[in-house]
Design a protein around this motif. Structure first.
Motif, short mmCIF file in Angstrom:
data_model
loop_
_atom_site.label_atom_id
_atom_site.label_comp_id
_atom_site.label_asym_id
_atom_site.label_seq_id
_atom_site.Cartn_x
_atom_site.Cartn_y
_atom_site.Cartn_z
N GLN A 117 0.84 -1.21 0.00
CA GLN A 117 0.00 0.00 0.00
C GLN A 117 0.87 1.25 0.00
OE1 GLN A 117 -2.56 -0.48 3.43
NE2 GLN A 117 -4.16 -1.47 2.20
N LYS A 118 1.90 1.26 0.83
CA LYS A 118 2.82 2.40 0.89
C LYS A 118 3.55 2.56 -0.45
CE LYS A 118 3.87 2.37 5.82
NZ LYS A 118 4.95 2.18 6.82
N PHE A 119 3.99 1.45 -0.99
CA PHE A 119 4.70 1.46 -2.27
C PHE A 119 3.80 2.01 -3.37
CE2 PHE A 119 6.35 -0.73 -6.11
CZ PHE A 119 7.68 -0.33 -6.06
N ASP A 120 2.54 1.54 -3.40
CA ASP A 120 1.59 2.01 -4.41
C ASP A 120 1.32 3.51 -4.25
OD1 ASP A 120 1.45 -0.60 -5.32
OD2 ASP A 120 -0.49 -1.03 -4.37
N ALA A 121 1.18 3.96 -3.01
CA ALA A 121 0.95 5.38 -2.77
C ALA A 121 2.17 6.20 -3.20
CB ALA A 121 0.66 5.62 -1.28
N PHE A 122 3.34 5.67 -2.93
CA PHE A 122 4.58 6.34 -3.33
C PHE A 122 4.65 6.43 -4.85
CE2 PHE A 122 9.15 6.27 -4.26
CZ PHE A 122 9.56 7.36 -3.52
N GLN A 123 4.32 5.34 -5.54
CA GLN A 123 4.36 5.34 -7.01
C GLN A 123 3.34 6.31 -7.57
OE1 GLN A 123 6.65 3.86 -8.91
NE2 GLN A 123 7.61 3.18 -7.04
N LYS A 124 2.15 6.36 -6.96
CA LYS A 124 1.11 7.29 -7.42
C LYS A 124 1.57 8.73 -7.23
CE LYS A 124 -3.75 8.58 -7.05
NZ LYS A 124 -3.45 9.82 -7.67
N ALA A 125 2.18 9.02 -6.10
CA ALA A 125 2.68 10.37 -5.84
C ALA A 125 3.75 10.75 -6.86
CB ALA A 125 3.24 10.46 -4.42
N ARG A 126 4.63 9.80 -7.18
CA ARG A 126 5.65 10.05 -8.19
C ARG A 126 5.03 10.36 -9.54
NH1 ARG A 126 8.60 6.41 -10.59
NH2 ARG A 126 10.28 7.61 -11.41
N GLU A 127 4.02 9.57 -9.91
CA GLU A 127 3.35 9.78 -11.20
C GLU A 127 2.61 11.13 -11.21
OE1 GLU A 127 2.03 9.17 -15.06
OE2 GLU A 127 3.65 8.22 -13.93
N ASP A 128 1.98 11.48 -10.10
CA ASP A 128 1.31 12.78 -10.01
C ASP A 128 2.31 13.93 -10.16
OD1 ASP A 128 -1.07 11.44 -9.62
OD2 ASP A 128 -1.15 11.81 -7.45
N MET A 129 3.48 13.79 -9.55
CA MET A 129 4.52 14.82 -9.68
C MET A 129 5.00 14.92 -11.13
SD MET A 129 5.16 16.44 -6.88
CE MET A 129 6.81 17.05 -7.08
N ARG A 130 5.17 13.78 -11.77
CA ARG A 130 5.61 13.78 -13.16
C ARG A 130 4.60 14.49 -14.04
NH1 ARG A 130 4.63 11.77 -17.76
NH2 ARG A 130 2.95 10.47 -17.02
N LYS A 131 3.31 14.19 -13.82
CA LYS A 131 2.26 14.83 -14.61
C LYS A 131 2.21 16.33 -14.35
CE LYS A 131 -0.75 10.83 -15.19
NZ LYS A 131 -2.01 10.19 -14.82
N ALA A 132 2.40 16.71 -13.10
CA ALA A 132 2.39 18.14 -12.76
C ALA A 132 3.55 18.87 -13.45
CB ALA A 132 2.47 18.32 -11.24
N ARG A 133 4.74 18.24 -13.45
CA ARG A 133 5.88 18.86 -14.14
C ARG A 133 5.60 18.99 -15.62
NH1 ARG A 133 8.80 15.47 -10.79
NH2 ARG A 133 9.12 13.97 -12.47
N GLU A 134 5.00 17.96 -16.20
CA GLU A 134 4.67 17.98 -17.62
C GLU A 134 3.67 19.09 -17.94
OE1 GLU A 134 2.35 14.83 -20.29
OE2 GLU A 134 4.25 14.05 -19.52
N GLU A 135 2.66 19.24 -17.08
CA GLU A 135 1.67 20.31 -17.28
C GLU A 135 2.33 21.68 -17.15
OE1 GLU A 135 -1.51 19.56 -14.51
OE2 GLU A 135 -2.12 17.72 -15.53
N MET A 136 3.25 21.82 -16.22
CA MET A 136 3.95 23.10 -16.05
C MET A 136 4.78 23.42 -17.28
SD MET A 136 5.05 23.01 -12.04
CE MET A 136 6.11 24.42 -12.20
N ARG A 137 5.46 22.41 -17.82
CA ARG A 137 6.26 22.64 -19.04
C ARG A 137 5.35 23.03 -20.20
NH1 ARG A 137 9.60 18.29 -17.20
NH2 ARG A 137 8.25 16.79 -18.22
N ASP A 138 4.20 22.35 -20.32
CA ASP A 138 3.27 22.68 -21.40
C ASP A 138 2.73 24.10 -21.24
OD1 ASP A 138 3.66 20.15 -22.46
OD2 ASP A 138 1.78 19.32 -21.66
N ALA A 139 2.41 24.48 -20.01
CA ALA A 139 1.89 25.82 -19.76
C ALA A 139 2.95 26.88 -20.05
CB ALA A 139 1.41 25.93 -18.31
N ALA A 140 4.20 26.55 -19.74
CA ALA A 140 5.28 27.52 -19.99
C ALA A 140 5.53 27.71 -21.47
CB ALA A 140 6.57 27.04 -19.30
N LYS A 141 5.24 26.72 -22.28
CA LYS A 141 5.44 26.82 -23.73
C LYS A 141 4.40 27.72 -24.37
CE LYS A 141 7.58 22.28 -24.36
NZ LYS A 141 7.41 20.95 -24.94
N GLN A 142 3.26 27.88 -23.73
CA GLN A 142 2.17 28.66 -24.34
C GLN A 142 2.33 30.13 -24.12
OE1 GLN A 142 -1.36 26.94 -22.67
NE2 GLN A 142 -1.15 25.08 -23.83
#
Length: 142
Positions: A117-142
């Motif tokens: 459960q902890k591992f899954d939560a950690f992986q989900k948090a990592r994926e959420d951070m990756r998506k947030a960074r990606e959205e920030m990069r996309d927003a900065a390009k506009q």
């Protein structure tokens, strides 16, 4: 006989603890490396690919004092190499992703349900951070 059985059980428990510790250390190491690479653009391979069109040629021109004739001959070489490099890089990304997913699956299998459960939560948090960074990069390009 009984001591032998207890000793064997104790050894198995120690081995399980060591495997869990090793798996956790590996997971943390993989995550740390991934996060560090995501935060440090300089660590993502050759720098000339990120500097826009023509910058490798500019770099070579400055470093080696290229003549205009040499520049004209080198430019098509760089243009021919670029799609090959992009294709190789994409293939490597896919292979790395598959290897990481396989490692995560194997690590998860070693963990207890609570640790999973902890591992899954950690992986989900990592994926959420990756998506947030990606959205920030996309927003900065506009």
């Amino acid at each position: 006989m009984r001591d032998l059985a207890q000793n064997k059980k104790s050894n198995e428990q120690n081995m399980k603890r060591k495997l869990i510790t090793l798996a956790t250390v590996c997971a943390v190491a993989l995550t740390t490396i991934s996060i560090a690479q995501a935060q440090d653009p300089a660590s993502k391979g050759p720098r000339w690919r990120d500097h826009g069109k023509g910058n490798m040629l500019e770099h070579l021109t400055k470093a080696f004092n290229l003549t205009p004739d040499q520049q004209a001959k080198i430019q098509p070489i760089l243009e021919q190499a670029k799609p090959q490099i992009v294709a190789i890089r994409q293939d490597a990304r896919q292979k790395i992703k598959a290897i990481r997913e396989n490692a995560r699956t194997q690590i998860r299998a070693v963990l207890t349900p609570v640790q999973q459960q902890k591992f899954d939560a950690f992986q989900k948090a990592r994926e959420d951070m990756r998506k947030a960074r990606e959205e920030m990069r996309d927003a900065a390009k506009q």
